[in-house]
Scaffold this motif. Structure first.
Motif, mmCIF file in Angstrom:
data_model
loop_
_atom_site.group_PDB
_atom_site.id
_atom_site.type_symbol
_atom_site.label_atom_id
_atom_site.label_comp_id
_atom_site.label_asym_id
_atom_site.label_seq_id
_atom_site.Cartn_x
_atom_site.Cartn_y
_atom_site.Cartn_z
ATOM 1 N N VAL A 150 -7.031 5.730 15.985
ATOM 2 C CA VAL A 150 -7.156 5.357 15.115
ATOM 3 C C VAL A 150 -7.660 5.735 13.634
ATOM 4 O O VAL A 150 -7.480 5.844 12.776
ATOM 5 N N ARG A 151 -9.538 5.675 13.926
ATOM 6 C CA ARG A 151 -10.152 6.836 12.966
ATOM 7 C C ARG A 151 -9.671 7.867 12.529
ATOM 8 O O ARG A 151 -9.811 8.412 11.209
ATOM 9 N N GLN A 152 -8.935 8.520 13.226
ATOM 10 C CA GLN A 152 -8.776 10.054 12.819
ATOM 11 C C GLN A 152 -7.733 10.359 11.628
ATOM 12 O O GLN A 152 -7.456 10.547 11.085
ATOM 13 N N GLY A 153 -6.693 8.969 12.283
ATOM 14 C CA GLY A 153 -5.739 8.861 11.747
ATOM 15 C C GLY A 153 -5.376 8.425 10.629
ATOM 16 O O GLY A 153 -5.043 8.555 8.920
ATOM 17 N N TYR A 154 -6.960 7.619 10.293
ATOM 18 C CA TYR A 154 -6.871 6.946 8.781
ATOM 19 C C TYR A 154 -7.625 8.043 8.104
ATOM 20 O O TYR A 154 -7.120 7.890 7.249
ATOM 21 N N CYS A 173 -1.643 4.695 12.507
ATOM 22 C CA CYS A 173 -2.930 5.584 12.748
ATOM 23 C C CYS A 173 -2.805 6.541 13.538
ATOM 24 O O CYS A 173 -3.137 8.101 13.239
ATOM 25 N N TRP A 174 -2.008 6.324 14.665
ATOM 26 C CA TRP A 174 -2.277 7.000 16.113
ATOM 27 C C TRP A 174 -1.238 7.812 16.176
ATOM 28 O O TRP A 174 -0.903 8.974 15.553
ATOM 29 N N ALA A 220 -4.418 10.029 7.242
ATOM 30 C CA ALA A 220 -3.527 9.313 6.539
ATOM 31 C C ALA A 220 -4.265 9.065 4.812
ATOM 32 O O ALA A 220 -3.416 8.770 3.342
ATOM 33 N N TRP A 221 -5.879 8.972 4.816
ATOM 34 C CA TRP A 221 -6.441 8.304 3.641
ATOM 35 C C TRP A 221 -7.134 9.446 2.989
ATOM 36 O O TRP A 221 -7.474 9.735 1.869
ATOM 37 N N LYS A 222 -7.298 10.587 3.624
ATOM 38 C CA LYS A 222 -7.260 11.585 2.524
ATOM 39 C C LYS A 222 -8.142 11.682 3.055
ATOM 40 O O LYS A 222 -9.800 11.845 1.922
ATOM 41 N N ASP A 278 0.516 -1.418 -0.203
ATOM 42 C CA ASP A 278 -0.421 0.397 0.132
ATOM 43 C C ASP A 278 1.063 1.509 -0.563
ATOM 44 O O ASP A 278 1.759 1.251 0.924
ATOM 45 N N PRO A 279 0.993 2.217 -0.767
ATOM 46 C CA PRO A 279 1.688 3.445 -0.956
ATOM 47 C C PRO A 279 0.991 4.092 0.376
ATOM 48 O O PRO A 279 2.082 4.848 0.143
ATOM 49 N N VAL A 280 -0.106 4.398 0.618
ATOM 50 C CA VAL A 280 0.279 6.025 1.920
ATOM 51 C C VAL A 280 0.802 4.650 2.993
ATOM 52 O O VAL A 280 0.766 5.843 3.260
#
Length: 223
Positions: free
Chosen positions: A170-174, A206-207, A177-179, A26-28
């Motif tokens: 975790v949800r916020q970081g996702y 994600c954290w 990261a994945w915009k 996964d490039p992200v």
């Protein structure tokens, strides 16, 4: 990405190895791993029972207050945080150290269920349980929910396929990261599927994504 099969506990892949595998997929994640650095999931010290008692004490309390109460509890137990010793303390003693009535019931319930075998904390017994089985047993204890069980799996048992969708970080970081907009727990659940059996690694990064966005150093979760 194709979904990897679910691995049972006891596999020998390290968190660092898993991060390398995911970076190739996964490039992200590859970019996030490059920015955040190597994964560090430090194993917690002390017994599993003592760790769970500490987690209950710390619930919904600021750090200094929780540390003070926990310190008094350990002192009342003469440093031996074991189920039998905890059950031998009176409710009044537990209240005097600073535990709320609900937390008194929670630590007593934990001790009772460890002794009667409902909750298995012996390393050999835990090694034979899947993540779902550990979670199911732990969440029978008053005051231990899915989030606490997930943290136990990650930081106590070093399990690599835990996906704590109830954790806001975790949800916020996702989302960062994945915009994408911050997903709800229900939305995040399927988004972890492509990363089996290494979803813990994704959660950790994600954290870190949240920390990087804030310009913060590693936290208690990521150092």
């Amino acid at each position: 990405m194709s979904a990897a099969p679910r691995a049972r506990p006891g596999r020998r892949v390290s968190a660092a190895d898993a991060a390398e595998i995911l970076a190739r997929r996964d490039p992200v994640l590859a970019d996030l791993i490059a920015a955040a650095g190597p994964i560090r999931i430090g194993r917690r010290t002390g017994s599993h029972f003592a760790g769970l008692v500490e987690a209950i004490v710390y619930q919904q309390l600021a750090g200094p207050a929780a540390r003070a109460i926990h310190g008094r509890l350990v002192a009342a137990l003469d440093g031996e945080v074991e189920p039998e010793a905890l059950l031998a303390l009176s409710d009044q003693t537990l209240r005097d150290v600073g535990l709320s009535a609900n937390k008194v019931r929670s630590v007593r319930d934990l001790a009772t269920k460890v002794l009667d075998g409902t909750v298995i904390l012996a390393p050999r017994g835990l090694s034979r349980q899947t993540d779902d089985e550990v979670t199911a047993r732990l969440t029978t204890v008053r005051g231990i929910g899915p989030w606490s069980a997930h943290m136990f799996l990650i930081f106590r048992l070093q399990r690599l396929d835990v996906w704590p969708v109830g954790d806001f970080g975790v949800r916020q970081g996702y989302g960062l990261a994945w915009k994408v907009p911050t997903p709800t727990p229900r939305e995040l659940e399927p988004l972890g599927e492509p990363y089996r059996p290494y979803r813990t690694v994704v959660a950790w990064y994600c954290w870190r994504a949240v920390e990087l966005r804030a310009g913060a150093k590693e936290s208690a979760l990521t150092r």
